[in-house]
Design an enzyme around this catalytic site. Structure first.
Site, PDB file in Angstrom:
ATOM      1  N   GLN A  86       0.852  -1.185   0.000  1.00  0.00           N
ATOM      2  CA  GLN A  86       0.000   0.000   0.000  1.00  0.00           C
ATOM      3  C   GLN A  86       0.890   1.238   0.000  1.00  0.00           C
ATOM      4  O   GLN A  86       1.888   1.283   0.715  1.00  0.00           O
ATOM      5  CB  GLN A  86      -0.894   0.011   1.245  1.00  0.00           C
ATOM      6  CG  GLN A  86      -1.808   1.219   1.355  1.00  0.00           C
ATOM      7  CD  GLN A  86      -2.748   1.118   2.544  1.00  0.00           C
ATOM      8  OE1 GLN A  86      -3.383   0.091   2.759  1.00  0.00           O
ATOM      9  NE2 GLN A  86      -2.865   2.190   3.310  1.00  0.00           N
ATOM     10  N   ASN A 106       0.736   5.459   0.633  1.00  0.00           N
ATOM     11  CA  ASN A 106      -0.060   6.540   1.194  1.00  0.00           C
ATOM     12  C   ASN A 106       0.585   7.874   0.861  1.00  0.00           C
ATOM     13  O   ASN A 106       1.804   7.945   0.678  1.00  0.00           O
ATOM     14  CB  ASN A 106      -0.165   6.398   2.715  1.00  0.00           C
ATOM     15  CG  ASN A 106      -0.873   5.130   3.123  1.00  0.00           C
ATOM     16  OD1 ASN A 106      -1.723   4.628   2.412  1.00  0.00           O
ATOM     17  ND2 ASN A 106      -0.507   4.588   4.267  1.00  0.00           N
ATOM     18  N   ARG A 159       1.767  14.699  13.009  1.00  0.00           N
ATOM     19  CA  ARG A 159       0.982  13.485  12.757  1.00  0.00           C
ATOM     20  C   ARG A 159       1.672  12.331  13.476  1.00  0.00           C
ATOM     21  O   ARG A 159       2.795  11.988  13.160  1.00  0.00           O
ATOM     22  CB  ARG A 159       0.878  13.212  11.256  1.00  0.00           C
ATOM     23  CG  ARG A 159       0.138  14.313  10.494  1.00  0.00           C
ATOM     24  CD  ARG A 159       0.092  14.017   8.997  1.00  0.00           C
ATOM     25  NE  ARG A 159      -0.529  15.088   8.249  1.00  0.00           N
ATOM     26  CZ  ARG A 159      -1.804  15.138   7.917  1.00  0.00           C
ATOM     27  NH1 ARG A 159      -2.624  14.163   8.271  1.00  0.00           N
ATOM     28  NH2 ARG A 159      -2.278  16.156   7.223  1.00  0.00           N
ATOM     29  N   HIS A 165       1.911   6.813  15.467  1.00  0.00           N
ATOM     30  CA  HIS A 165       0.977   5.777  15.028  1.00  0.00           C
ATOM     31  C   HIS A 165       1.663   4.448  14.749  1.00  0.00           C
ATOM     32  O   HIS A 165       2.849   4.384  14.462  1.00  0.00           O
ATOM     33  CB  HIS A 165       0.264   6.221  13.739  1.00  0.00           C
ATOM     34  CG  HIS A 165      -0.451   7.532  13.873  1.00  0.00           C
ATOM     35  ND1 HIS A 165      -0.573   8.398  12.824  1.00  0.00           N
ATOM     36  CD2 HIS A 165      -1.074   8.128  14.918  1.00  0.00           C
ATOM     37  CE1 HIS A 165      -1.241   9.468  13.203  1.00  0.00           C
ATOM     38  NE2 HIS A 165      -1.556   9.324  14.479  1.00  0.00           N
ATOM     39  N   LYS A 199       7.092   0.562   7.363  1.00  0.00           N
ATOM     40  CA  LYS A 199       6.835   1.765   6.562  1.00  0.00           C
ATOM     41  C   LYS A 199       8.147   2.275   5.968  1.00  0.00           C
ATOM     42  O   LYS A 199       9.196   2.214   6.613  1.00  0.00           O
ATOM     43  CB  LYS A 199       6.230   2.880   7.418  1.00  0.00           C
ATOM     44  CG  LYS A 199       4.854   2.563   7.957  1.00  0.00           C
ATOM     45  CD  LYS A 199       4.343   3.692   8.836  1.00  0.00           C
ATOM     46  CE  LYS A 199       2.965   3.371   9.396  1.00  0.00           C
ATOM     47  NZ  LYS A 199       2.504   4.423  10.316  1.00  0.00           N
ATOM     48  N   TYR A 254       4.414   7.335   1.787  1.00  0.00           N
ATOM     49  CA  TYR A 254       5.044   6.183   2.436  1.00  0.00           C
ATOM     50  C   TYR A 254       4.409   4.885   1.968  1.00  0.00           C
ATOM     51  O   TYR A 254       3.228   4.814   1.671  1.00  0.00           O
ATOM     52  CB  TYR A 254       5.043   6.296   3.959  1.00  0.00           C
ATOM     53  CG  TYR A 254       3.727   6.521   4.644  1.00  0.00           C
ATOM     54  CD1 TYR A 254       3.043   5.472   5.247  1.00  0.00           C
ATOM     55  CD2 TYR A 254       3.178   7.795   4.713  1.00  0.00           C
ATOM     56  CE1 TYR A 254       1.854   5.687   5.904  1.00  0.00           C
ATOM     57  CE2 TYR A 254       1.984   8.022   5.373  1.00  0.00           C
ATOM     58  CZ  TYR A 254       1.325   6.959   5.973  1.00  0.00           C
ATOM     59  OH  TYR A 254       0.134   7.164   6.619  1.00  0.00           O
ATOM     60  N   ASP A 257      -5.200  12.381  17.503  1.00  0.00           N
ATOM     61  CA  ASP A 257      -3.897  12.500  18.153  1.00  0.00           C
ATOM     62  C   ASP A 257      -3.947  13.283  19.462  1.00  0.00           C
ATOM     63  O   ASP A 257      -2.991  13.237  20.231  1.00  0.00           O
ATOM     64  CB  ASP A 257      -2.876  13.106  17.191  1.00  0.00           C
ATOM     65  CG  ASP A 257      -2.479  12.121  16.101  1.00  0.00           C
ATOM     66  OD1 ASP A 257      -2.688  10.907  16.278  1.00  0.00           O
ATOM     67  OD2 ASP A 257      -1.957  12.572  15.063  1.00  0.00           O
TER      68      ASP A 257
END
Length: 188
Positions: free
Chosen positions: A41, A43, A54, A57, A67, A127, A164
């Site tokens: 995937q 992003n 951000r 996570h 990642k 990413y 967050d």
């Protein structure tokens, strides 16, 4: 020598008067660097104001994500926090400036919380992830509970998402991530 699980990957740029060319990802090249992830995937995020934060996570097992992060517009400070239970470096973090200009990428394996702060307006970050998004496995820890030296002017309050502002502190987090024998080391 045991490899650092978090890796800074500087680019090889081939340039001339017209500009430059770089190969962002090549499986064989990354395997020689000790990165054996299969990415499934991609992003892309955009942050308009400077000092948008951000993170921090991660996705929990069995849907954890490696990642590979890069900044394609602007500059960010990108961090990885060791959240692997029983790790001798649990709660420690590393960070690096990623920018469109330097082209650096940060590889963050499963077992690390990830986050970044934008250092200027209009930043774009892309990413790759080794698993697809799984809402039931979405997790995080509070950005200000780890002692990260975020490069923001004194008194700056970062722009945060609603999510967050309500994350658990690291001290209250019960990690589902096992330690794999590779302690976190400074980035080189």
């Amino acid at each position: 020598m045991i490899e650092n699980p978090v890796r800074l990957v500087p680019p090889r740029r081939h340039g001339d008067a017209r500009g430059w060319f770089t190969e962002n990802y090549n499986r064989d090249t990354f395997v020689t660097l000790g990165i054996n992830s299969t990415f499934v995937q991609d992003n892309h995020s955009y942050s308009a104001p400077a000092f948008t934060l951000r993170g921090l996570h991660f996705q929990t097992p069995p849907r954890g994500q490696d990642k590979l992060v890069r900044c394609i517009r602007g500059r960010i400070y990108d961090v990885a926090v060791d959240v692997r239970r029983e790790s001798p470096t649990y709660g420690q973090w590393v960070g690096a400036e990623l920018s469109a200009e330097n082209g650096h990428q940060l590889f963050i394996p499963i077992g690390f919380a990830h986050g970044f702060v934008t250092l200027e307006p209009d930043c774009e970050v892309t990413y790759k992830c080794s698993d697809t998004y799984a809402p039931d496995n979405d997790g995080g820890i509070a950005w200000d509970s780890v002692g990260i030296d975020w490069p923001m002017p004194a008194g700056t309050v970062p722009k945060l998402s609603a999510k967050d502002t309500h994350q658990l502190a690291l001290a209250d987090f019960d990690s589902p991530f096992p330690y794999d024998g590779r302690p976190l080391a400074p980035l080189s």
